[in-house]
Design an enzyme around this catalytic site. Structure first.
Site, PDB file in Angstrom:
ATOM      1  N   ILE A 107       4.674  -1.256   3.200  1.00 55.09           N
ATOM      2  CA  ILE A 107       4.552   0.177   2.940  1.00 55.09           C
ATOM      3  C   ILE A 107       5.407   0.547   1.731  1.00 55.09           C
ATOM      4  O   ILE A 107       6.628   0.368   1.734  1.00 55.09           O
ATOM      5  CB  ILE A 107       5.001   0.994   4.158  1.00 55.09           C
ATOM      6  CG1 ILE A 107       4.219   0.567   5.399  1.00 55.09           C
ATOM      7  CG2 ILE A 107       4.818   2.487   3.904  1.00 55.09           C
ATOM      8  CD1 ILE A 107       4.940   0.851   6.698  1.00 55.09           C
ATOM      9  N   LYS A 108       4.749   1.058   0.700  1.00 58.68           N
ATOM     10  CA  LYS A 108       5.451   1.473  -0.511  1.00 58.68           C
ATOM     11  C   LYS A 108       5.839   2.945  -0.391  1.00 58.68           C
ATOM     12  O   LYS A 108       4.979   3.803  -0.149  1.00 58.68           O
ATOM     13  CB  LYS A 108       4.574   1.287  -1.753  1.00 58.68           C
ATOM     14  CG  LYS A 108       4.420  -0.139  -2.208  1.00 58.68           C
ATOM     15  CD  LYS A 108       3.534  -0.239  -3.445  1.00 58.68           C
ATOM     16  CE  LYS A 108       4.242   0.170  -4.706  1.00 58.68           C
ATOM     17  NZ  LYS A 108       3.393  -0.078  -5.912  1.00 58.68           N
ATOM     18  N   CYS A 109       7.114   3.209  -0.598  1.00 59.06           N
ATOM     19  CA  CYS A 109       7.617   4.581  -0.589  1.00 59.06           C
ATOM     20  C   CYS A 109       8.377   4.829  -1.887  1.00 59.06           C
ATOM     21  O   CYS A 109       9.110   3.952  -2.351  1.00 59.06           O
ATOM     22  CB  CYS A 109       8.565   4.820   0.587  1.00 59.06           C
ATOM     23  SG  CYS A 109       7.814   4.653   2.221  1.00 59.06           S
ATOM     24  N   ALA A 113       0.863  -1.175   0.000  1.00 60.10           N
ATOM     25  CA  ALA A 113       0.000   0.000   0.000  1.00 60.10           C
ATOM     26  C   ALA A 113       0.904   1.231   0.000  1.00 60.10           C
ATOM     27  O   ALA A 113       1.806   1.335   0.834  1.00 60.10           O
ATOM     28  CB  ALA A 113      -0.917   0.001   1.212  1.00 60.10           C
TER      29      ALA A 113
END
EC number: 2.2.1.2
Length: 222
Positions: free
Chosen positions: A90-92, A64
């Site tokens: 967690i996509k950054c 996400a």
């Protein structure tokens, strides 16, 4: 090689899961936008609920993506996303602030995915920041006449040289050959649109052979 599905569509995720070979899901703001009928009424709560619904369908990582640009906001948003479900990754984005957020979240024990990666140097930084996954976008490189799969090969070689634990997700997959090349190179994961997953099973000789078998079987039944 593991298969993720690159979508936010729950029906597509269900269908892919029925094949018994779905290992995870990747989403991004563009994919979320495709499934929202009325963006003006799609709240943050709705987004969180949708990620939770995806997590209920697949027993594996669900990426996400944060939508902030500064490190502090990415970290805050990342913690909120991680609280949705244990499977959330967690996509950054691979920016300076994204690297700071990845480092902080990784040190806090959160799974992270460095996204929008287009060069080996970016992939090295992602691994050194402690990213769980790195996502080189092969299709978008192909679109500008660069060789997307050459980037994947470089990343896999570099990570092998130093024993980095970051897993390589081949992203922006456009056709079955991208998947085959990813497997040949030794990428850990391909994240694949549902339409391409279906194409992987299709071959004209299979279709024509099956047709002939059915015709011959029908004659024998008589």
């Amino acid at each position: 090689m593991k298969f993720f599905i690159d979508t936010a569509n729950l029906d597509e995720i269900r269908s892919a899961a029925e094949l018994g070979m779905l290992d995870g899901v990747t989403t991004n703001p563009s994919l979320i936008a495709k499934i929202v009928k009325d963006p003006s009424n799609f709240t943050r709560r709705d987004f969180f609920d949708h990620i939770a619904a995806i997590c209920d369908l697949v027993d594996g990582p669900v990426s996400a993506e944060v939508t902030s640009l500064d490190a502090a906001s990415m970290i805050k948003e990342g913690e909120e996303l991680a609280a949705i479900h244990d499977n959330v990754t967690i996509k950054c984005p691979l920016t300076i602030d994204g690297l700071k957020a990845i480092r902080h979240l990784s040190e806090a024990g959160r799974a992270t995915n460095a996204t929008l990666v287009f060069s080996p140097s970016q992939a090295i930084l992602a691994a050194k920041a402690g990213a769980s996954f790195v996502s080189p976008f092969v299709g978008r490189l192909d679109d500008i006449s660069a060789e997307g799969m050459a980037l994947v090969e470089d990343i896999v070689d570099i990570y092998d040289n130093y024993g980095y634990m970051t897993e390589v997700i081949v992203a922006s997959v456009r056709h079955p050959q991208h998947v085959v090349e990813a497997a040949r190179i030794g990428a850990d994961i391909a994240t694949i649109p549902y339409s391409v997953i279906r194409q992987l099973a299709v071959h004209p000789l299979t279709e024509s052979g099956l047709k002939k078998f059915m015709e011959d079987a029908a004659v024998m039944k008589k």
